[in-house]
Scaffold this active site. Structure first.
Site, PDB file in Angstrom:
ATOM      1  N   HIS A   1      30.418 -33.208  95.595  1.00 47.50           N
ATOM      2  CA  HIS A   1      30.414 -31.767  95.355  1.00 47.50           C
ATOM      3  C   HIS A   1      31.791 -31.133  95.524  1.00 47.50           C
ATOM      4  CE1 HIS A   1      30.002 -27.485  96.448  1.00 47.50           C
ATOM      5  NE2 HIS A   1      29.075 -27.497  95.495  1.00 47.50           N
TER       6      HIS A   1
ATOM      7  N   HIS B   1      18.697 -31.285  94.436  1.00 50.60           N
ATOM      8  CA  HIS B   1      20.071 -30.837  94.647  1.00 50.60           C
ATOM      9  C   HIS B   1      20.895 -31.917  95.360  1.00 50.60           C
ATOM     10  CE1 HIS B   1      23.079 -28.165  96.864  1.00 50.60           C
ATOM     11  NE2 HIS B   1      23.333 -27.951  95.589  1.00 50.60           N
ATOM     12  N   ARG B   2      21.807 -32.551  94.598  1.00 54.26           N
ATOM     13  CA  ARG B   2      22.610 -33.666  95.113  1.00 54.26           C
ATOM     14  C   ARG B   2      21.703 -34.821  95.551  1.00 54.26           C
ATOM     15  NH1 ARG B   2      26.655 -29.924  98.945  1.00 54.26           N
ATOM     16  NH2 ARG B   2      26.663 -28.146  97.507  1.00 54.26           N
TER      17      ARG B   2
ATOM     18  N   GLU C   1      26.520 -31.138  86.965  1.00 51.87           N
ATOM     19  CA  GLU C   1      27.444 -30.012  87.082  1.00 51.87           C
ATOM     20  C   GLU C   1      28.868 -30.531  86.892  1.00 51.87           C
ATOM     21  OE1 GLU C   1      29.071 -26.363  89.880  1.00 51.87           O
ATOM     22  OE2 GLU C   1      27.196 -27.357  90.424  1.00 51.87           O
TER      23      GLU C   1
ATOM     24  N   GLN D   1      25.691 -28.223  83.414  1.00 54.88           N
ATOM     25  CA  GLN D   1      25.910 -26.850  83.869  1.00 54.88           C
ATOM     26  C   GLN D   1      27.345 -26.687  84.359  1.00 54.88           C
ATOM     27  OE1 GLN D   1      23.635 -25.795  87.352  1.00 54.88           O
ATOM     28  NE2 GLN D   1      24.198 -27.640  88.463  1.00 54.88           N
TER      29      GLN D   1
ATOM     30  N   GLU E   1      20.282 -33.882  90.390  1.00 52.01           N
ATOM     31  CA  GLU E   1      21.466 -33.052  90.161  1.00 52.01           C
ATOM     32  C   GLU E   1      22.701 -33.800  90.625  1.00 52.01           C
ATOM     33  OE1 GLU E   1      24.373 -29.686  91.259  1.00 52.01           O
ATOM     34  OE2 GLU E   1      23.356 -31.051  92.636  1.00 52.01           O
TER      35      GLU E   1
ATOM     36  N   ASP F   1      26.937 -33.527  90.902  1.00 54.56           N
ATOM     37  CA  ASP F   1      28.238 -32.864  90.794  1.00 54.56           C
ATOM     38  C   ASP F   1      29.283 -33.942  90.517  1.00 54.56           C
ATOM     39  OD1 ASP F   1      27.504 -30.098  91.667  1.00 54.56           O
ATOM     40  OD2 ASP F   1      26.946 -31.150  93.500  1.00 54.56           O
TER      41      ASP F   1
END
Length: 294
Positions: free
Chosen positions: A94, A52-53, A158, A190, A79, A81
């Site tokens: 993010h 995550h990030r 994302e 996503q 991941e 963003d």
């Protein structure tokens, strides 16, 4: 005479066995992943470790250090963003504004890439974690991340925009050649916005898509909603606190993946794996790597 007949029968049986054991050209052309589900990143037999990030529990999120650590910790995906700068570059961050992570205020879209590159996005993290050795940190573009890792990692993107700018994302993915990844699911996109995902599905149908949800209470989707998701996505991303066994079972039974976010506790990771989720977002990919090896 009897001996001759017996020999003929044996020869006939041997011929049949030899003929049926020779694979056809079509069978020879099939990739190994068709037979070995573990080869596919999109298999329900796997529990994906999604950093995550990056390894954002160990380094400032969305920075080179965070992504490098995630790779070293054997995460299945990085991941990322994405937001769009004033001069239409895609940067990994993010929030739509800089207030939380940078030494400046304002929206990402109000600054050019050159201006954003001059900002520090790591001090806030090292202030909160004085035990960690500070590393100079700046925002990265999607191109820079791909250039840094190439085909050595998988990318879970994302898309934060909802205004038709998805063509910018697809242009970068095509130009960098990252869509030519040999691994099924080497790039996943996503979004919470279903219209954005449907647009991407039309523009680049080869990219697997994940529909994001954030349920305030217990997760639930109707048969009609699930049917609609299956038209454009291969799974859903869900806040892990809302998940329960019946829901996960229902989604898997409809041939969709279930990726849970964001889980930083080993006990909760174990519970989700037992529940049947097929992927876990975590700030600590090393925790999940260790857990999967036990």
């Amino acid at each position: 005479m009897k001996r001759t007949i017996a020999i003929l029968i044996i020869a006939l049986i041997f011929g049949i066995i030899m003929f049926t054991s020779i694979p056809s050209k079509e069978e020879e052309a099939l990739p190994v992943s068709i037979f070995n589900k573990q080869e596919s990143l999109l298999s329900k037999e796997r529990v994906l470790n999604i950093a995550h990030r990056g390894a954002s529990g160990h380094a400032p999120e969305h920075t080179a250090r965070s992504y490098q650590l995630a790779k070293e910790m054997e995460a299945d995906y990085l991941e990322i963003d994405l937001h769009v700068t004033k001069d239409k570059h895609l940067v990994a961050i993010h929030d739509k504004d800089l207030n939380r992570v940078a030494n400046k205020k304002g929206k990402v879209s109000d600054y050019t890439l050159a201006e954003l590159k001059m900002m520090d996005v790591g001090t806030w993290f090292y202030t909160q974690h004085p035990e960690k050795e500070p590393v100079s940190s700046q925002l990265m573009t999607l191109e820079e991340i791909i250039e840094m890792f190439g085909q050595e990692v998988n990318y879970y993107i994302e898309w934060k925009q909802a205004n038709g700018l998805e063509v910018l994302l697809l242009d970068v993915l095509r130009e960098t050649g990252i869509l030519q990844n040999d691994r099924e699911g080497g790039v996943i996109i996503q979004s919470f916005n279903d219209e954005t995902l449907k647009s991407i599905a039309k523009l680049e149908p080869s990219v697997p898509l994940i529909q994001l949800y954030s349920f305030k209470k217990s997760a639930e989707l109707t048969k009609r909603e699930i049917k609609e998701i299956k038209k454009y996505a291969i799974g859903i991303g869900v806040n892990y606190q809302s998940l329960h066994h019946d829901f996960v079972e229902k989604i898997l039974a409809n041939h969709l993946l279930v990726h849970a976010y964001t889980v930083n506790n080993e006990k909760e990771m174990k519970e989700l794996i037992q529940m049947g989720v097929t992927g876990i977002f975590t700030d600590f990919p090393d925790y999940l790597t260790k857990l999967k090896k036990e």
